[in-house]
Motif scaffolding. Structure first.
Motif, PDB file in Angstrom:
ATOM      1  N   GLY A   1      31.769  35.399  37.779  1.00 12.68           N
ATOM      2  CA  GLY A   1      32.763  36.034  36.917  1.00 12.68           C
ATOM      3  C   GLY A   1      34.181  35.543  37.141  1.00 12.68           C
ATOM      4  O   GLY A   1      35.096  35.962  36.417  1.00 12.68           O
ATOM      5  N   MET A   2      34.380  34.648  38.089  1.00 11.63           N
ATOM      6  CA  MET A   2      35.729  34.190  38.416  1.00 11.63           C
ATOM      7  C   MET A   2      36.370  33.441  37.245  1.00 11.63           C
ATOM      8  O   MET A   2      37.574  33.556  37.013  1.00 11.63           O
ATOM      9  N   GLY A   3      35.565  32.683  36.484  1.00 11.19           N
ATOM     10  CA  GLY A   3      36.120  31.954  35.347  1.00 11.19           C
ATOM     11  C   GLY A   3      36.719  32.886  34.312  1.00 11.19           C
ATOM     12  O   GLY A   3      37.840  32.679  33.848  1.00 11.19           O
ATOM     13  N   ARG A   4      35.979  33.933  33.957  1.00  9.81           N
ATOM     14  CA  ARG A   4      36.477  34.880  32.949  1.00  9.81           C
ATOM     15  C   ARG A   4      37.720  35.621  33.445  1.00  9.81           C
ATOM     16  O   ARG A   4      38.683  35.801  32.693  1.00  9.81           O
ATOM     17  N   THR A   5      37.689  36.058  34.705  1.00 12.82           N
ATOM     18  CA  THR A   5      38.855  36.782  35.211  1.00 12.82           C
ATOM     19  C   THR A   5      40.053  35.851  35.369  1.00 12.82           C
ATOM     20  O   THR A   5      41.199  36.293  35.223  1.00 12.82           O
ATOM     21  N   GLY A   6      39.788  34.564  35.649  1.00  7.82           N
ATOM     22  CA  GLY A   6      40.882  33.602  35.721  1.00  7.82           C
ATOM     23  C   GLY A   6      41.584  33.444  34.389  1.00  7.82           C
ATOM     24  O   GLY A   6      42.819  33.400  34.316  1.00  7.82           O
ATOM     25  N   VAL A   7      40.801  33.372  33.303  1.00 12.18           N
ATOM     26  CA  VAL A   7      41.386  33.293  31.965  1.00 12.18           C
ATOM     27  C   VAL A   7      42.127  34.582  31.639  1.00 12.18           C
ATOM     28  O   VAL A   7      43.231  34.562  31.077  1.00 12.18           O
ATOM     29  N   ARG A   8      41.537  35.711  31.987  1.00 15.77           N
ATOM     30  CA  ARG A   8      42.156  37.011  31.696  1.00 15.77           C
ATOM     31  C   ARG A   8      43.523  37.135  32.364  1.00 15.77           C
ATOM     32  O   ARG A   8      44.505  37.550  31.746  1.00 15.77           O
ATOM     33  N   MET A   9      43.592  36.744  33.631  1.00 14.47           N
ATOM     34  CA  MET A   9      44.853  36.852  34.369  1.00 14.47           C
ATOM     35  C   MET A   9      45.870  35.822  33.874  1.00 14.47           C
ATOM     36  O   MET A   9      47.067  36.119  33.743  1.00 14.47           O
ATOM     37  N   THR A  10      45.400  34.606  33.575  1.00 10.80           N
ATOM     38  CA  THR A  10      46.294  33.566  33.062  1.00 10.80           C
ATOM     39  C   THR A  10      46.885  33.989  31.723  1.00 10.80           C
ATOM     40  O   THR A  10      48.087  33.833  31.486  1.00 10.80           O
ATOM     41  N   LYS A  11      46.062  34.510  30.841  1.00 13.44           N
ATOM     42  CA  LYS A  11      46.546  35.002  29.543  1.00 13.44           C
ATOM     43  C   LYS A  11      47.611  36.084  29.748  1.00 13.44           C
ATOM     44  O   LYS A  11      48.673  36.056  29.115  1.00 13.44           O
ATOM     45  N   PHE A  12      47.333  37.035  30.630  1.00 14.27           N
ATOM     46  CA  PHE A  12      48.261  38.123  30.907  1.00 14.27           C
ATOM     47  C   PHE A  12      49.624  37.590  31.343  1.00 14.27           C
ATOM     48  O   PHE A  12      50.670  37.981  30.792  1.00 14.27           O
TER      49      PHE A  12
ATOM     50  N   ILE B   1      47.610  30.615  35.906  1.00 10.61           N
ATOM     51  CA  ILE B   1      48.096  31.542  36.932  1.00 10.61           C
ATOM     52  C   ILE B   1      46.976  32.550  37.140  1.00 10.61           C
ATOM     53  O   ILE B   1      46.829  33.503  36.378  1.00 10.61           O
ATOM     54  N   SER B   2      46.160  32.301  38.130  1.00  6.14           N
ATOM     55  CA  SER B   2      45.001  33.147  38.385  1.00  6.14           C
ATOM     56  C   SER B   2      44.975  33.566  39.850  1.00  6.14           C
ATOM     57  O   SER B   2      45.818  33.146  40.649  1.00  6.14           O
ATOM     58  N   GLY B   3      43.985  34.372  40.197  1.00 11.67           N
ATOM     59  CA  GLY B   3      43.863  34.813  41.583  1.00 11.67           C
ATOM     60  C   GLY B   3      43.632  33.686  42.554  1.00 11.67           C
ATOM     61  O   GLY B   3      43.903  33.830  43.751  1.00 11.67           O
ATOM     62  N   GLY B   4      43.138  32.534  42.055  1.00 10.20           N
ATOM     63  CA  GLY B   4      42.903  31.391  42.921  1.00 10.20           C
ATOM     64  C   GLY B   4      44.139  30.575  43.222  1.00 10.20           C
ATOM     65  O   GLY B   4      44.080  29.595  43.971  1.00 10.20           O
ATOM     66  N   CYS B   5      45.297  30.965  42.642  1.00 14.69           N
ATOM     67  CA  CYS B   5      46.537  30.196  42.813  1.00 14.69           C
ATOM     68  C   CYS B   5      47.507  30.835  43.799  1.00 14.69           C
ATOM     69  O   CYS B   5      48.605  30.307  43.987  1.00 14.69           O
ATOM     70  N   MET B   6      47.136  31.979  44.374  1.00 15.02           N
ATOM     71  CA  MET B   6      48.138  32.722  45.137  1.00 15.02           C
ATOM     72  C   MET B   6      47.525  33.470  46.315  1.00 15.02           C
ATOM     73  O   MET B   6      46.319  33.707  46.356  1.00 15.02           O
ATOM     74  N   ARG B   7      48.378  33.815  47.280  1.00 22.81           N
ATOM     75  CA  ARG B   7      47.999  34.726  48.358  1.00 22.81           C
ATOM     76  C   ARG B   7      48.705  36.053  48.130  1.00 22.81           C
ATOM     77  O   ARG B   7      49.931  36.085  47.987  1.00 22.81           O
ATOM     78  N   VAL B   8      47.915  37.105  48.098  1.00 21.29           N
ATOM     79  CA  VAL B   8      48.451  38.433  47.806  1.00 21.29           C
ATOM     80  C   VAL B   8      47.877  39.432  48.798  1.00 21.29           C
ATOM     81  O   VAL B   8      46.683  39.376  49.133  1.00 21.29           O
ATOM     82  N   TYR B   9      48.722  40.343  49.267  1.00 23.72           N
ATOM     83  CA  TYR B   9      48.318  41.365  50.235  1.00 23.72           C
ATOM     84  C   TYR B   9      48.544  42.755  49.656  1.00 23.72           C
ATOM     85  O   TYR B   9      49.459  42.968  48.851  1.00 23.72           O
ATOM     86  N   LYS B  10      47.719  43.682  50.077  1.00 27.62           N
ATOM     87  CA  LYS B  10      47.896  45.096  49.735  1.00 27.62           C
ATOM     88  C   LYS B  10      47.540  45.925  50.960  1.00 27.62           C
ATOM     89  O   LYS B  10      46.451  45.763  51.534  1.00 27.62           O
ATOM     90  N   ASP B  11      48.484  46.757  51.386  1.00 29.85           N
ATOM     91  CA  ASP B  11      48.297  47.586  52.585  1.00 29.85           C
ATOM     92  C   ASP B  11      47.912  46.745  53.796  1.00 29.85           C
ATOM     93  O   ASP B  11      47.056  47.124  54.602  1.00 29.85           O
ATOM     94  N   GLY B  12      48.541  45.570  53.912  1.00 27.78           N
ATOM     95  CA  GLY B  12      48.317  44.702  55.070  1.00 27.78           C
ATOM     96  C   GLY B  12      47.053  43.874  55.014  1.00 27.78           C
ATOM     97  O   GLY B  12      46.768  43.114  55.951  1.00 27.78           O
TER      98      GLY B  12
ATOM     99  N   LEU C   1      42.076  41.076  43.524  1.00 30.23           N
ATOM    100  CA  LEU C   1      43.440  40.974  42.989  1.00 30.23           C
ATOM    101  C   LEU C   1      43.442  41.298  41.490  1.00 30.23           C
ATOM    102  O   LEU C   1      44.241  42.120  41.017  1.00 30.23           O
ATOM    103  N   VAL C   2      42.542  40.644  40.748  1.00 27.95           N
ATOM    104  CA  VAL C   2      42.497  40.839  39.307  1.00 27.95           C
ATOM    105  C   VAL C   2      42.141  42.285  38.963  1.00 27.95           C
ATOM    106  O   VAL C   2      42.740  42.904  38.089  1.00 27.95           O
ATOM    107  N   THR C   3      41.169  42.837  39.669  1.00 30.32           N
ATOM    108  CA  THR C   3      40.754  44.227  39.419  1.00 30.32           C
ATOM    109  C   THR C   3      41.898  45.195  39.693  1.00 30.32           C
ATOM    110  O   THR C   3      42.144  46.138  38.919  1.00 30.32           O
ATOM    111  N   THR C   4      42.641  44.962  40.769  1.00 31.08           N
ATOM    112  CA  THR C   4      43.764  45.823  41.102  1.00 31.08           C
ATOM    113  C   THR C   4      44.879  45.713  40.077  1.00 31.08           C
ATOM    114  O   THR C   4      45.503  46.711  39.694  1.00 31.08           O
ATOM    115  N   LEU C   5      45.104  44.501  39.591  1.00 34.57           N
ATOM    116  CA  LEU C   5      46.190  44.268  38.626  1.00 34.57           C
ATOM    117  C   LEU C   5      45.847  44.766  37.229  1.00 34.57           C
ATOM    118  O   LEU C   5      46.650  45.442  36.581  1.00 34.57           O
ATOM    119  N   LEU C   6      44.649  44.432  36.762  1.00 34.12           N
ATOM    120  CA  LEU C   6      44.314  44.648  35.350  1.00 34.12           C
ATOM    121  C   LEU C   6      43.220  45.689  35.125  1.00 34.12           C
ATOM    122  O   LEU C   6      42.950  46.048  33.984  1.00 34.12           O
TER     123      LEU C   6
END
Length: 225
Positions: free
Chosen positions: A48-59, A200-211, A219-224
């Motif tokens: 499912g990474m391909g679909r979520t990558g497009v979803r996040m990039t579009k956003f 601009i997808s989850g595979g392009c960045m490092r992101v932290y939440k609560d350490g 990342l995508v689920t939390t964002l969108l």
């Protein structure tokens, strides 16, 4: 439609109208089954990474366009994991531009005598050549000019665009309680103007939440949602 490029995380097709179709894959970069946005090889496959990558990039591309920043984005089909984009030319054989808000990854490996994981970096911008054989070597503004990859003025424009776009991403993540450590972008010329290209997808960045560092799908689920 003709396939013109097979990449690590997406394939590229030339369309009859001269635009390009990007087909996102479920592969992400990393090593030994561990995701790493700075790696030069596919490390794992996430269903499912391909679909979520497009979803996040579009956003994000639509938000960036709304902010008046040029991108190559035309449209996206999330279910098919596809995006249609304008044709763009690379700087040299391609550059990656990294914006670092906190030290992590290769930055700490290179400068460990002076930095530490999580050190504040105030949107520091770095450029690297897209060159897998040489492990994407960092390159300075002066070297980019001497090698005729881009002019000093273009570098300054690239740096400004990188920091503006990174702030948009950082602010959107912060709204959901996430913290952006670093993110990488690609740019190209569409006509005579510099545009944000690629994704601009989850595979392009490092992101932290609560350490805790978030994996791309988290990342995508939390964002969108």
């Amino acid at each position: 439609m003709k396939k013109v490029y097979t990449g690590k995380t997406k394939d590229v097709y030339l369309m009859e109208d001269g635009n390009y179709l990007l087909k996102f894959k479920d592969d992400v970069t990393g090593a030994d089954g561990v995701f790493d946005p700075g790696a030069n090889q596919v490390g794992l496959t996430i269903e499912g990474m391909g679909r979520t990558g497009v979803r996040m990039t579009k956003f994000f591309f639509e938000k960036i366009e709304e902010a008046g920043i040029l991108t190559h984005y035309i449209s996206a089909d999330i279910d098919k994991a596809e995006m249609i984009v304008k044709p763009a030319t690379f700087f040299g054989n391609g550059l990656e531009v990294i914006c670092r808000h906190k030290a992590s990854g290769s930055f700490v490996k290179r400068y460990g005598a002076y930095t530490w994981e999580g050190m504040e970096l105030d949107a520091l911008v770095e450029t690297t050549l897209k060159d897998d054989a040489r492990n994407d070597p960092p390159i300075t503004k002066d070297a980019l000019g001497v090698l005729n990859i881009l002019t000093n003025d273009e570098y300054e424009q690239l740096k400004s665009m990188t920091q503006q776009i990174s702030k948009i991403v950082k602010d959107e993540l912060a709204r959901k309680g996430m913290e952006l450590y670093d993110i990488k972008f690609e740019f190209g010329r569409v006509g005579d103007k510099i545009h944000l290209i690629d994704e601009i997808s989850g595979g392009c960045m490092r992101v932290y939440k609560d350490g805790k560092k978030l994996e791309p799908m988290e990342l995508v689920t939390t964002l969108l949602g």
